[in-house]
Design a protein around this motif. Structure first.
Motif, PDB file in Angstrom:
ATOM      1  N   SER A 190      -8.099   4.762  -4.516  1.00  0.00           N
ATOM      2  CA  SER A 190      -9.058   5.775  -3.748  1.00  0.00           C
ATOM      3  C   SER A 190      -8.312   6.951  -3.607  1.00  0.00           C
ATOM      4  CB  SER A 190      -9.243   5.085  -2.598  1.00  0.00           C
ATOM      5  OG  SER A 190      -8.543   5.137  -1.374  1.00  0.00           O
TER       6      SER A 190
ATOM      7  N   THR B  24       2.793   2.642   3.300  1.00  0.00           N
ATOM      8  CA  THR B  24       2.058   3.152   4.257  1.00  0.00           C
ATOM      9  C   THR B  24       1.840   1.713   5.137  1.00  0.00           C
ATOM     10  OG1 THR B  24       0.067   2.358   3.280  1.00  0.00           O
ATOM     11  CG2 THR B  24       0.441   4.587   3.004  1.00  0.00           C
ATOM     12  N   ASP B  25       2.481   0.789   5.038  1.00  0.00           N
ATOM     13  CA  ASP B  25       2.200  -0.438   5.552  1.00  0.00           C
ATOM     14  C   ASP B  25       3.606  -1.493   5.781  1.00  0.00           C
ATOM     15  OD1 ASP B  25       2.484  -1.258   3.181  1.00  0.00           O
ATOM     16  OD2 ASP B  25       0.595  -2.606   3.484  1.00  0.00           O
TER      17      ASP B  25
ATOM     18  N   ARG C  25      -7.538  10.345  -1.604  1.00  0.00           N
ATOM     19  CA  ARG C  25      -7.591  10.818  -0.111  1.00  0.00           C
ATOM     20  C   ARG C  25      -8.375  12.304  -0.024  1.00  0.00           C
ATOM     21  NH1 ARG C  25      -3.273   8.714   3.124  1.00  0.00           N
ATOM     22  NH2 ARG C  25      -2.929  10.937   3.872  1.00  0.00           N
TER      23      ARG C  25
ATOM     24  N   ARG D  28       0.972  -1.077   0.015  1.00  0.00           N
ATOM     25  CA  ARG D  28       0.035  -0.140   0.076  1.00  0.00           C
ATOM     26  C   ARG D  28       1.011   1.371  -0.070  1.00  0.00           C
ATOM     27  NH1 ARG D  28      -2.598  -3.958   3.031  1.00  0.00           N
ATOM     28  NH2 ARG D  28      -4.651  -4.382   2.392  1.00  0.00           N
ATOM     29  N   TYR D  29       0.551   2.168  -0.878  1.00  0.00           N
ATOM     30  CA  TYR D  29       1.290   3.436  -0.961  1.00  0.00           C
ATOM     31  C   TYR D  29       0.304   4.850  -1.100  1.00  0.00           C
ATOM     32  CZ  TYR D  29       4.565   0.135  -2.732  1.00  0.00           C
ATOM     33  OH  TYR D  29       5.424  -0.864  -2.843  1.00  0.00           O
ATOM     34  N   VAL D  30       0.933   5.915  -0.630  1.00  0.00           N
ATOM     35  CA  VAL D  30       0.225   7.069  -0.891  1.00  0.00           C
ATOM     36  C   VAL D  30       1.032   7.905  -1.940  1.00  0.00           C
ATOM     37  CG1 VAL D  30      -0.306   9.312   0.096  1.00  0.00           C
ATOM     38  CG2 VAL D  30      -0.803   7.209   1.361  1.00  0.00           C
TER      39      VAL D  30
ATOM     40  N   GLU E 203      -3.222   0.258  -3.604  1.00  0.00           N
ATOM     41  CA  GLU E 203      -3.041  -1.110  -3.445  1.00  0.00           C
ATOM     42  C   GLU E 203      -2.232  -1.850  -4.318  1.00  0.00           C
ATOM     43  OE1 GLU E 203      -5.348  -4.956  -1.584  1.00  0.00           O
ATOM     44  OE2 GLU E 203      -5.397  -3.066  -0.263  1.00  0.00           O
TER      45      GLU E 203
ATOM     46  N   GLU F  50      -4.388   6.877  -2.595  1.00  0.00           N
ATOM     47  CA  GLU F  50      -3.986   5.501  -2.307  1.00  0.00           C
ATOM     48  C   GLU F  50      -4.019   4.461  -3.075  1.00  0.00           C
ATOM     49  OE1 GLU F  50      -6.324   4.739   1.559  1.00  0.00           O
ATOM     50  OE2 GLU F  50      -5.514   6.271   2.710  1.00  0.00           O
TER      51      GLU F  50
END
Length: 304
Positions: free
Chosen positions: A252, A290-291, A254, A227-229, A262, A260
């Motif tokens: 998605s 992000t993870d 933000r 997962r990334y921003v 995946e 965001e």
């Protein structure tokens, strides 16, 4: 050759469940017990050392129950994480006392051998109060080895060690595993486990998340969704383009800005993102994972 076995073991403290329905077999060689802080690793080691009774299930060594079986300590050496040492003793006195407690035939000679193995002979006459964290770890190791156990349990043994001490301990553990001892050590650092153990047991939040060869576990971790921003000059246009790429599972926008993403194929995504941005004429300002914490990686294994 000794084998530890946990069969549907749970351990709770009041309403707090520390270990939940764990089954695993630890045989000869070096096994890494891997998990984030608070995962239940220390509780599992205490159960395998016979210091805790399972609330449910059984813990055995070669078929013999560990709880309330003092004879088992002839076969087990424990290096705990807590600094439960007598600071007023010298390193030699501390290891010698453990040799006498185990009823070793020649405690003095056994103590000197154990100190030499962990390279603490030169500092053995100093009081433990003067030792660094790494030296304390090594003198605990000497006390665990003084009776020549077939099973060695180590709880976060690399904490506080300098690079040279860490390399020496890694080599020592590999050598002991190669000699046929059953060696289990816990760590929350993936790289420590990778350099020493091939067999891995992963625990998360008291649950047994994964078990097997290190390479297989590593692939599970690497292949999880990433997962990334992404922040760009035109988030909406970039999001639409990313949705059309096979490496992306979900996108998605933000509310505070950014996209965001995946991704299921990190390698492909790392190539596709800059290519799509270039083709759209959209500037990329930021790409942040992000993870990447151990907790998120291990939680994915639990859910798999």
């Amino acid at each position: 050759m000794s084998t530890l076995e946990l069969d549907h073991v749970s351990r709770w403290y009041g309403n707090v469940v520390a270990v939940n329905d764990v089954s695993m077999t630890i045989g000869p060689g070096v096994t890494g017990l891997l998990g984030p802080n608070g995962a239940g690793k220390s509780t599992l080691i205490a159960l395998m050392a016979g210091f805790l009774a399972p609330s449910v299930g059984s813990v055995t060594l070669d078929g013999r129950p560990l709880w309330r079986n003092e004879q088992i300590y002839r076969d087990i050496g424990l290096v705990p994480e807590p600094e439960a040492l007598f600071d007023y003793l010298t390193g030699r006195q501390f290891v010698l006392a453990n040799a006498r407690l185990h009823g070793v035939p020649d405690p003095g000679a056994a103590a000197e051998r154990a100190l030499a193995v962990v390279e603490m002979s030169d500092a053995a006459s100093r009081t433990i109060a003067t030792y660094s964290k790494g030296m304390r770890q090594r003198v605990k190791m000497a006390s665990a080895l003084v009776h020549d156990p077939s099973v060695l349990l180590l709880d976060e043994p690399f904490n506080g060690m300098d690079p040279r001490q860490r390399l020496h301990l890694m080599e020592l553990l590999r050598r002991m595993g190669g000699d046929g001892r059953t060696v289990l050590f816990s760590s929350h650092i993936l790289e420590e486990v990778e350099q020493v153990a091939r067999q891995i047991e992963v625990v998360v939040a008291g649950r047994h998340a994964a078990s097997g060869d290190f390479g297989a576990i590593r692939r599970l971790m690497t292949d999880r969704p990433n997962r990334y921003v992404v922040r760009s000059a035109d988030d909406r246009a970039l999001a639409r383009a990313l949705l059309g790429d096979v490496s992306v599972r979900a996108v998605s926008l933000r509310p505070q800005g950014g996209v965001e993403v995946e991704a299921t194929d990190f390698g492909r995504f790392s190539v596709a993102l800059p290519r799509l941005a270039r083709d759209l004429g959209v500037r990329l300002f930021e790409v942040s994972p992000t993870d990447e914490s151990l907790e998120s990686v291990f939680s994915y294994l639990v859910a798999s």
